[in-house]
Design an enzyme around this catalytic site. Sequence first.
Site, mmCIF file in Angstrom:
data_model
loop_
_atom_site.group_PDB
_atom_site.id
_atom_site.type_symbol
_atom_site.label_atom_id
_atom_site.label_comp_id
_atom_site.label_asym_id
_atom_site.label_seq_id
_atom_site.Cartn_x
_atom_site.Cartn_y
_atom_site.Cartn_z
ATOM 1 N N ASN A 56 0.840 -1.197 0.000
ATOM 2 C CA ASN A 56 0.000 0.000 0.000
ATOM 3 C C ASN A 56 0.874 1.247 0.000
ATOM 4 O OD1 ASN A 56 0.517 0.814 2.851
ATOM 5 N ND2 ASN A 56 -0.427 -1.185 3.238
ATOM 6 N N PRO A 115 -2.864 -11.801 10.665
ATOM 7 C CA PRO A 115 -3.148 -11.580 12.092
ATOM 8 C C PRO A 115 -3.266 -10.085 12.367
ATOM 9 C CG PRO A 115 -0.840 -12.205 11.776
ATOM 10 C CD PRO A 115 -1.511 -12.358 10.447
ATOM 11 N N ASP A 116 -4.137 -9.728 13.299
ATOM 12 C CA ASP A 116 -4.258 -8.315 13.699
ATOM 13 C C ASP A 116 -3.271 -8.070 14.840
ATOM 14 O OD1 ASP A 116 -5.018 -5.860 14.936
ATOM 15 O OD2 ASP A 116 -6.950 -6.003 13.891
ATOM 16 N N ILE A 117 -2.190 -7.386 14.505
ATOM 17 C CA ILE A 117 -1.089 -7.224 15.468
ATOM 18 C C ILE A 117 -1.544 -6.398 16.673
ATOM 19 C CG2 ILE A 117 1.286 -6.387 15.756
ATOM 20 C CD1 ILE A 117 1.476 -6.668 12.600
ATOM 21 N N PHE A 163 -3.720 3.425 15.050
ATOM 22 C CA PHE A 163 -3.945 4.450 14.036
ATOM 23 C C PHE A 163 -5.076 3.997 13.137
ATOM 24 C CE2 PHE A 163 -1.022 8.100 13.430
ATOM 25 C CZ PHE A 163 -0.421 8.039 14.667
ATOM 26 N N LYS A 212 -10.589 -3.072 18.498
ATOM 27 C CA LYS A 212 -9.201 -3.455 18.787
ATOM 28 C C LYS A 212 -8.928 -3.533 20.295
ATOM 29 C CE LYS A 212 -7.875 -2.674 14.334
ATOM 30 N NZ LYS A 212 -6.990 -3.340 13.403
ATOM 31 N N LYS A 272 -13.099 1.418 15.815
ATOM 32 C CA LYS A 272 -11.819 0.694 15.942
ATOM 33 C C LYS A 272 -11.356 0.615 17.391
ATOM 34 C CE LYS A 272 -10.201 0.935 11.392
ATOM 35 N NZ LYS A 272 -9.539 1.566 10.297
ATOM 36 N N ASP A 315 -4.359 -6.249 5.329
ATOM 37 C CA ASP A 315 -5.342 -7.093 6.023
ATOM 38 C C ASP A 315 -5.316 -8.527 5.504
ATOM 39 O OD1 ASP A 315 -6.356 -5.121 7.727
ATOM 40 O OD2 ASP A 315 -7.546 -4.266 6.094
ATOM 41 N N LYS A 356 8.192 -17.163 -10.522
ATOM 42 C CA LYS A 356 7.441 -16.072 -11.120
ATOM 43 C C LYS A 356 6.279 -16.624 -11.951
ATOM 44 C CE LYS A 356 7.871 -12.123 -14.149
ATOM 45 N NZ LYS A 356 8.558 -11.568 -15.290
HETATM 46 N N1 CTP Z 1 -3.363 -3.165 12.492
HETATM 47 C C1 CTP Z 1 -2.579 -4.202 12.924
HETATM 48 N N2 CTP Z 1 -2.616 -5.405 12.294
HETATM 49 C C2 CTP Z 1 -3.440 -5.604 11.252
HETATM 50 C C3 CTP Z 1 -4.260 -4.566 10.799
HETATM 51 C C4 CTP Z 1 -4.185 -3.348 11.446
HETATM 52 O O1 CTP Z 1 -1.810 -4.008 13.874
HETATM 53 N N3 CTP Z 1 -3.459 -6.784 10.657
HETATM 54 C C5 CTP Z 1 -3.334 -1.898 13.208
HETATM 55 C C6 CTP Z 1 -2.787 -0.743 12.412
HETATM 56 O O2 CTP Z 1 -1.396 -0.600 12.593
HETATM 57 C C7 CTP Z 1 -3.555 0.439 12.983
HETATM 58 C C8 CTP Z 1 -4.886 -0.161 13.386
HETATM 59 O O3 CTP Z 1 -4.654 -1.561 13.506
HETATM 60 O O4 CTP Z 1 -2.963 0.909 14.165
HETATM 61 C C9 CTP Z 1 -5.994 0.077 12.413
HETATM 62 O O5 CTP Z 1 -5.603 -0.309 11.132
HETATM 63 P P1 CTP Z 1 -6.582 -0.193 9.906
HETATM 64 O O6 CTP Z 1 -5.943 -0.807 8.724
HETATM 65 O O7 CTP Z 1 -7.061 1.225 9.802
HETATM 66 O O8 CTP Z 1 -7.785 -1.041 10.460
HETATM 67 P P2 CTP Z 1 -8.373 -2.381 10.029
HETATM 68 O O9 CTP Z 1 -8.539 -3.204 11.245
HETATM 69 O O10 CTP Z 1 -7.598 -2.983 8.919
HETATM 70 O O11 CTP Z 1 -9.807 -1.903 9.550
HETATM 71 P P3 CTP Z 1 -10.347 -1.462 8.107
HETATM 72 O O12 CTP Z 1 -9.401 -2.017 7.089
HETATM 73 O O13 CTP Z 1 -11.687 -2.028 8.074
HETATM 74 O O14 CTP Z 1 -10.377 0.046 8.133
#
Ligand code: CTP
Length: 427
Positions: A216, A313-315, A331, A349, A345, A285, A295
Amino acid sequence: MSERADLQGRHIVLGLSGGIACYKSAELVRLLTQAGATVQVIMTEAAEAFITSVTFQALSGRPVYTSQWDSRPDNNMAHIQLGREADVILVAPASADFMARLVQGRADELLSLTCLARPRDRCALLLAPAMNREMWSHPATQRNAQQLRDDGTILLGPAAGQQACGEVGDGRMLEPAELLDELVAHFQVKHLAGQRVLITAGPTFEAIDPVRGITNLSSGKMGFAIARAAHEAGAQVTLVAGPVHLPTPRGVRRLDVRSARDMHDTVLPLAAEHDVFIATAAVADWRPAALSEHKIKKEGKKVAPTFELTENPDILATVAALPQAPYCVGFAAESEQLLAHARAKLVRKGVPLIVGNLGPATFGRDDNALLLVDADTERALPADGSSADKLTLARELMRDLATRLARQGRVRAGHAAPGEPTDPPIH
Ligand code: CTP
């Protein structure tokens, strides 16, 4: 960073002792004045053998002092007058001989005399050693360096690298831009003294095959600015960075990662040994469910390939759910409805603070506008809804964070009470 005038109103005495690095100090004077400081140069006789005072007078816009018998000050005491006026004394370069003189408290020439006579309670002494590596590593110099530290002197560097004598090793003076950063940091309020802060920054890269991937537009600039601001505020900082080409802020420990899973695996074991976790990374995500070993070729394919994705995983949520979780700041990079998304969020979270910003408006830029959202309140930075450069915002965020930590009783030894002394307000 000069546009922020980080040293506005600061008066710096820059001392030069003898060394080839004197030529770098000319550039340093430029950087300091561009950052808003006034600079008074003092040179030793040995420094004058390397570079003339004319250069420094021209760059600082002030006559250079070289003698303790200089009768220009009204009281005829240059050493007292120059020290009284200074907010800090930086000696760059500081030679081995000059360090030895300081250790002994010698006062037979103007620069060491001014260092000795300065009001120590409000005027720190910073040294940027510069010498041949054998001279630096000699037990006598090391002994002197330690004694100077014990006496409250702050040593900046030296760095390792190629030396003017042709040798390679420790003893190079820090670069002018690094010394500028050190001085700017010196004047920041130590709101986060003793805190250990873990930060994620930048994008992640999710490989499809050995040459392609999903990523991204996050530049990492906000996270790197926060790492710098946290360090300036006295914190011990670990920065886990996705693939970005940004220089590591001075004093910050940096760990480079590529994918969301790398970031997760790096962060998790570190989380428990930190007091604060700030997740600025734009973590992907999803990742391709399968990584192609080779390739993926276009040749011979009639239809475009499709990819199955699987969730990363959502860190942040994982760290926030740990039994001894650090204070977690998330953030939210949104394209619309910032407040509503940030609030959602916060709950999803399980964190006490979400910092919202408009992703497309800020990715890659030097400016940003933040919205700090907790369970009960929201606060815009800058307050008037305009934008500010990311380091200014990061400093303000660290100040806000310190207040929140104090409210929760998460203050560590050595912490300066938030609000005193005060930072300048941001506009
Ligand atoms: N984050 C994380 N791990 C992930 C996704 C997000 O640690 N796999 C953290 C980001 O670093 C940020 C916060 O979660 O601090 C929100 O990230 P964001 O991408 O805005 O949220 P998402 O949970 O991905 O929600 P969405 O894509 O629906 O906006």
